[in-house]
Design a protein around this motif. Structure first.
Motif, PDB file in Angstrom:
ATOM      1  N   ASN A   5       3.515  11.345 159.987  1.00  0.00           N
ATOM      2  CA  ASN A   5       2.447  11.543 160.965  1.00  0.00           C
ATOM      3  C   ASN A   5       1.083  11.106 160.436  1.00  0.00           C
ATOM      4  OD1 ASN A   5       4.210  12.537 162.860  1.00  0.00           O
ATOM      5  ND2 ASN A   5       3.855  14.677 162.329  1.00  0.00           N
ATOM      6  N   MET A   6       1.064  10.405 159.299  1.00  0.00           N
ATOM      7  CA  MET A   6      -0.129   9.810 158.694  1.00  0.00           C
ATOM      8  C   MET A   6      -0.964  10.834 157.912  1.00  0.00           C
ATOM      9  SD  MET A   6       0.499   6.743 159.736  1.00  0.00           S
ATOM     10  CE  MET A   6      -0.912   5.833 159.075  1.00  0.00           C
ATOM     11  N   ARG A   7      -1.631  10.342 156.886  1.00  0.00           N
ATOM     12  CA  ARG A   7      -2.562  11.143 156.087  1.00  0.00           C
ATOM     13  C   ARG A   7      -3.626  10.221 155.505  1.00  0.00           C
ATOM     14  NH1 ARG A   7      -0.230  11.952 150.038  1.00  0.00           N
ATOM     15  NH2 ARG A   7       1.142  10.121 149.928  1.00  0.00           N
ATOM     16  N   LEU A   8      -4.736  10.788 155.067  1.00  0.00           N
ATOM     17  CA  LEU A   8      -5.798  10.053 154.391  1.00  0.00           C
ATOM     18  C   LEU A   8      -5.782  10.449 152.922  1.00  0.00           C
ATOM     19  CD1 LEU A   8      -8.291   8.133 154.716  1.00  0.00           C
ATOM     20  CD2 LEU A   8      -9.678  10.212 154.898  1.00  0.00           C
ATOM     21  N   VAL A   9      -5.718   9.442 152.035  1.00  0.00           N
ATOM     22  CA  VAL A   9      -5.648   9.714 150.598  1.00  0.00           C
ATOM     23  C   VAL A   9      -6.782   9.002 149.875  1.00  0.00           C
ATOM     24  CG1 VAL A   9      -3.145  10.014 150.693  1.00  0.00           C
ATOM     25  CG2 VAL A   9      -4.103   7.751 150.148  1.00  0.00           C
ATOM     26  N   LYS A  10      -6.946   9.380 148.623  1.00  0.00           N
ATOM     27  CA  LYS A  10      -8.012   8.819 147.796  1.00  0.00           C
ATOM     28  C   LYS A  10      -7.429   8.366 146.467  1.00  0.00           C
ATOM     29  CE  LYS A  10     -12.457  10.336 145.767  1.00  0.00           C
ATOM     30  NZ  LYS A  10     -13.373  11.503 145.676  1.00  0.00           N
ATOM     31  N   THR A  11      -7.927   7.224 145.969  1.00  0.00           N
ATOM     32  CA  THR A  11      -7.542   6.727 144.649  1.00  0.00           C
ATOM     33  C   THR A  11      -8.720   5.946 144.079  1.00  0.00           C
ATOM     34  OG1 THR A  11      -5.827   5.542 143.420  1.00  0.00           O
ATOM     35  CG2 THR A  11      -6.495   4.593 145.527  1.00  0.00           C
ATOM     36  N   THR A  12      -8.507   5.251 142.972  1.00  0.00           N
ATOM     37  CA  THR A  12      -9.591   4.483 142.356  1.00  0.00           C
ATOM     38  C   THR A  12      -9.166   3.043 142.128  1.00  0.00           C
ATOM     39  OG1 THR A  12      -8.920   4.986 140.085  1.00  0.00           O
ATOM     40  CG2 THR A  12     -10.420   6.550 141.166  1.00  0.00           C
ATOM     41  N   ILE A  13     -10.137   2.174 141.998  1.00  0.00           N
ATOM     42  CA  ILE A  13      -9.863   0.765 141.781  1.00  0.00           C
ATOM     43  C   ILE A  13      -9.217   0.540 140.412  1.00  0.00           C
ATOM     44  CG2 ILE A  13     -12.177   0.322 140.862  1.00  0.00           C
ATOM     45  CD1 ILE A  13      -9.974  -2.075 142.990  1.00  0.00           C
ATOM     46  N   GLN A  14      -9.473   1.441 139.460  1.00  0.00           N
ATOM     47  CA  GLN A  14      -8.909   1.267 138.114  1.00  0.00           C
ATOM     48  C   GLN A  14      -7.387   1.419 138.122  1.00  0.00           C
ATOM     49  OE1 GLN A  14     -11.594   3.156 138.730  1.00  0.00           O
ATOM     50  NE2 GLN A  14     -13.215   2.006 137.680  1.00  0.00           N
ATOM     51  N   ASN A  15      -6.880   2.315 138.969  1.00  0.00           N
ATOM     52  CA  ASN A  15      -5.429   2.541 139.035  1.00  0.00           C
ATOM     53  C   ASN A  15      -5.077   2.960 140.465  1.00  0.00           C
ATOM     54  OD1 ASN A  15      -2.744   2.978 138.542  1.00  0.00           O
ATOM     55  ND2 ASN A  15      -3.046   4.858 137.339  1.00  0.00           N
ATOM     56  N   PRO A  16      -4.954   1.989 141.363  1.00  0.00           N
ATOM     57  CA  PRO A  16      -4.786   2.324 142.778  1.00  0.00           C
ATOM     58  C   PRO A  16      -3.336   2.471 143.236  1.00  0.00           C
ATOM     59  CG  PRO A  16      -5.124  -0.027 142.560  1.00  0.00           C
ATOM     60  CD  PRO A  16      -5.150   0.542 141.161  1.00  0.00           C
ATOM     61  N   ALA A  17      -2.374   2.483 142.332  1.00  0.00           N
ATOM     62  CA  ALA A  17      -0.965   2.545 142.714  1.00  0.00           C
ATOM     63  C   ALA A  17      -0.670   3.807 143.521  1.00  0.00           C
ATOM     64  CB  ALA A  17      -0.088   2.501 141.469  1.00  0.00           C
ATOM     65  N   PRO A  18       0.323   3.765 144.395  1.00  0.00           N
ATOM     66  CA  PRO A  18       0.647   4.918 145.254  1.00  0.00           C
ATOM     67  C   PRO A  18       0.876   6.220 144.494  1.00  0.00           C
ATOM     68  CG  PRO A  18       1.798   2.970 146.039  1.00  0.00           C
ATOM     69  CD  PRO A  18       1.149   2.588 144.746  1.00  0.00           C
ATOM     70  N   GLU A  19       1.328   6.148 143.250  1.00  0.00           N
ATOM     71  CA  GLU A  19       1.581   7.361 142.477  1.00  0.00           C
ATOM     72  C   GLU A  19       0.299   8.150 142.211  1.00  0.00           C
ATOM     73  OE1 GLU A  19       2.582   4.233 141.358  1.00  0.00           O
ATOM     74  OE2 GLU A  19       4.518   4.470 142.370  1.00  0.00           O
ATOM     75  N   THR A  20      -0.853   7.487 142.347  1.00  0.00           N
ATOM     76  CA  THR A  20      -2.131   8.153 142.053  1.00  0.00           C
ATOM     77  C   THR A  20      -2.802   8.717 143.310  1.00  0.00           C
ATOM     78  OG1 THR A  20      -3.510   6.160 142.369  1.00  0.00           O
ATOM     79  CG2 THR A  20      -2.468   6.461 140.204  1.00  0.00           C
ATOM     80  N   TRP A  21      -2.221   8.488 144.469  1.00  0.00           N
ATOM     81  CA  TRP A  21      -2.885   8.876 145.711  1.00  0.00           C
ATOM     82  C   TRP A  21      -2.947  10.397 145.859  1.00  0.00           C
ATOM     83  CZ3 TRP A  21      -0.262   5.080 149.740  1.00  0.00           C
ATOM     84  CH2 TRP A  21      -0.579   3.764 149.380  1.00  0.00           C
TER      85      TRP A  21
END
Length: 703
Positions: free
Chosen positions: A316-332
């Motif tokens: 149903n969708m979500r909003l996540v945050k990560t960084t440019i240094q390590n943007p892989a899905p595991e960091t969301w």
């Protein structure tokens, strides 16, 4: 309204087609083409209608003339044109937006072919026309497709569509003087315009098919280019795509601060990869996610922080945050987590606005950048909301609200205080207090509960004799939410019922609802639609003799499949610009990109058998009485090519058992639907309404 309803009392209704006549249809060239799939031979006798040949052109001209002759006999057709013209003739003003020293807004005086873009100087307060698409072509059939300004607002580029084609041209202006400053870019398709500073912009396109194959040649390798102002298009730099990184759909955009160039890459209409380049630090693109199992888009950035809107681990969708240094899905990390209701996101004024869809009705909540709830936005009623987007520095945002009986109204919203006020309320000749919009839930064939909105005039008797349009879509994660239409207003004012079921294949209940109407489950969509019609008939809203099935594009497939599966369900059918040849849809233009929803006949024998079992072109049976049908298409439709409609029409006209007419209504100088001139839209809808009523047995106007 200042006109009289056209419906008569039940006592003067009589069987449809009172000008009954033996139909002598135009003859299409019939060949002996046969294709073999997994050992099964499939005849395709009207293959020639896929080609832009002289015999096809002759057949098209004859079909146009045939349809016009039939429609011209309807005694109240011109009265309906007048009714539509009258209600359409009101001022329409879009929400304003600021670029540089100006505030821009679109306005249509009422019956202009295309809306005009005006601007007001923020210092002098003088207003002038910035772009008038009505001057792009003599008949208003060239439309404005998109418009983009650079960050300073002193440069602009806009794309135009000629005759409704998806192939666009881009024209570049000095936004202050309104003078063209560069050559026109040509052969641009499915593209945004993303400015980088004052020097140039990114756009997307394909290699254009060879002459004569624009409506058939595949466009499957998208390319992102950078155009530097003052240089030739032939010198534009390939940034992404093509043979090196082949993808069917590519979109390029920049973050608001222009630090990041972002590429969305996909091979189908569902699932995408995201690539990002830090223009500040240089270097190559970084791939954030690989494969096409999820949907993801970067909706905002803040320094090194990236905000991603996704369905990964969240149907149903979500909003996540990560960084440019390590943007892989595991960091969301969640900012606005998934809930039981489908989420939509927009941003403006330094906030996020979350729109939750609850049984196809919107609820809006405002959050800060850390996901803290600021407030729930108080809306004027139950309906559909759009907007709340804007630059981070703008505290005055705008949103629109409408439902099936409430004309779209624009509101101004202060992002800090939460105060809303009406900005523009249209003066439509329509009184919502005279109408009912109710939501019901019915049960489909497999026991699934499906919501449906039913709209009609107060006092309507549920006696089974109400002309009813059953409209839906059912695909590609598209949600049908309540919205106002003056066409539906005319239909309801004249005693009609307009019903919209939120069938599977759409996005009303998230990814699971969408997937439940795809590939080997596609027939769920048709069964949901059939069950909606049966519900309306069982509850006395209407009956078979007073029901019309309607849908466009994927909804055209919905109508085509339903009327061939259940020719007894309705009196009238309107398959509009439909995908109707399910064995060959992926052979034309960008059709292969629809395979997530449909699958293809080449996938495997099971998929081929399933597609063939419902493909409308392949399921027209000799000796069957099909509904009175008006197939709607356009000669310039290069998205769902008109060959789909041509072949389906030829099959129906050849095999129709009874006197119910089969019309193929072909719009000249038009495409899939977007950008059509106002008179084209009025003409088509007048034909649709008058044909429906005529075939339902309505004899004359109520004088």
């Amino acid at each position: 309204m200042n006109f009289k309803p056209i419906l008569l009392t039940a006592g003067v209704l009589f069987s449809a087609n009172f000008f009954a006549q033996k139909m002598t249809y135009p003859k299409a060239i019939k060949g002996n083409q046969t294709d073999t799939y997994f050992g099964t031979a499939v005849a395709d006798p009207y293959r020639d209608l896929e080609n832009d040949s002289e015999p096809t052109k002759k057949w098209v001209d004859e079909e146009v003339a045939f349809s016009q002759r039939y429609l011209s006999q309807i005694p109240y057709r011109q009265d309906i044109v007048k009714q539509l013209t009258d209600i359409w003739n009101y001022e329409k003003i879009g929400a304003p937006f600021k670029e540089g020293d100006y505030t821009y807004y679109y306005k249509n005086n009422g019956l202009q072919a295309q809306s005009v873009l005006y601007r007001t100087n923020n210092k002098t307060k003088t207003t002038e026309v910035f772009l008038d698409p009505n001057k792009f072509s003599e008949k208003g059939t060239t439309s404005l497709s998109s418009l983009s300004f650079n960050k300073k607002g002193n440069l602009a580029a806009y794309s135009i569509s000629e005759g409704g084609s998806d192939w666009n041209k881009i024209i570049i202006l000095d936004a202050v003087t309104k003078k063209q400053i560069d050559e026109t870019l040509v052969d641009v398709k499915f593209s945004g315009i993303a400015w980088q500073g004052d020097e140039g912009f990114y756009y997307s396109s394909y290699d254009k098919p060879k002459e004569g194959t624009v409506l058939s040649g595949m466009t499957d390798k998208h390319k992102v280019y950078y155009h530097k102002l003052g240089t030739k298009q032939s010198a534009d730099q390939l940034i992404f795509g093509g043979e090196k990184t082949p993808r069917r759909y590519l979109g390029a955009y920049l973050s608001e601060d222009e630090r990041y160039l972002i590429i969305s890459a996909a091979n189908a209409t569902n699932g995408n990869e995201v690539f990002i380049k830090d223009l500040k630090k240089g270097g190559d693109f970084v791939q954030i996610n690989s494969g096409f199992d999820i949907n993801a888009s970067i909706v905002d950035t803040d320094g090194d922080n990236l905000y991603i809107f996704t369905d990964k681990d969240a149907p149903n969708m979500r909003l996540v945050k990560t960084t440019i240094q390590n943007p892989a899905p595991e960091t969301w990390k969640d900012v606005i987590p998934e809930t039981e209701n489908v989420l939509g996101i927009s941003g403006g004024g330094g906030y996020f606005f979350a729109t939750y869809m609850i049984d196809a009705i919107d609820q809006v909540k405002q959050f800060d950048k850390n996901g803290k709830l600021i407030r729930e936005i108080s809306l004027p009623g139950k309906g559909n909301v759009g907007g709340f987007g804007g630059k981070k520095s703008e505290k005055e945002l705008y949103y629109s609200f409408s439902n099936y009986i409430t004309p779209g109204t624009t509101y101004k919203f202060n992002a800090d205080s939460g105060k809303s006020e009406i900005y523009q309320k249209p003066k439509v000749k329509f009184n919502p207090e005279d109408y009912v919009s109710e939501q019901v839930f019915y049960t489909s064939k497999d026991g699934t509960k499906v919501p449906m909105m039913i709209n009609y005039k107060k006092g309507t008797k549920l006696d089974g004799k109400n002309p009813t349009i059953l409209y839906s879509y059912g695909g590609f994660n598209v949600s049908l939410q309540p919205s106002f239409s003056v066409v539906n207003a005319i239909w309801m004012e004249n005693g009609g019922i307009y019903a919209v079921p939120n069938i599977r294949g759409g996005g009303e209940y998230g990814k699971k609802w969408h997937d439940a109407g795809t590939k080997m489950q596609k027939k769920n969509v048709f069964e949901d639609f059939i069950a909606a019609g049966e519900y309306l008939q069982s509850k006395g809203y209407t009956s078979k003799e007073y029901m019309a099935l309607s849908g466009r594009s994927n909804g055209g497939l919905l109508v085509g499949a339903t009327m061939t599966m259940r020719p007894d369900l309705a009196k009238v059918a309107f398959p509009g610009v439909g995908v109707l040849d399910m064995l060959r849809y992926n052979k034309f233009t960008a059709g292969a990109g629809w395979s997530y929803d449909y699958g293809t006949a080449e996938d495997n024998k099971e998929m081929f058998d399933y597609l063939k079992s419902y493909s409308p072109v392949h399921n027209v049976k000799e000796g069957t009485c099909y509904p009175s049908t008006m197939i709607i298409t356009s000669d310039h439709d290069d998205r769902v090519v008109p060959a789909h409609s041509f072949k389906f029409g030829a099959e129906l006209q050849e095999k129709q058992k009874c006197e119910n007419p089969i019309l193929v209504r072909i719009e000249k100088n038009a495409g899939h639907g977007a950008g059509r001139a106002t008179d084209q839209v009025i003409s088509e809808n007048a034909d649709l309404i008058s044909f429906a009523l005529y075939e339902m047995g309505i004899k004359k106007l109520n004088k």
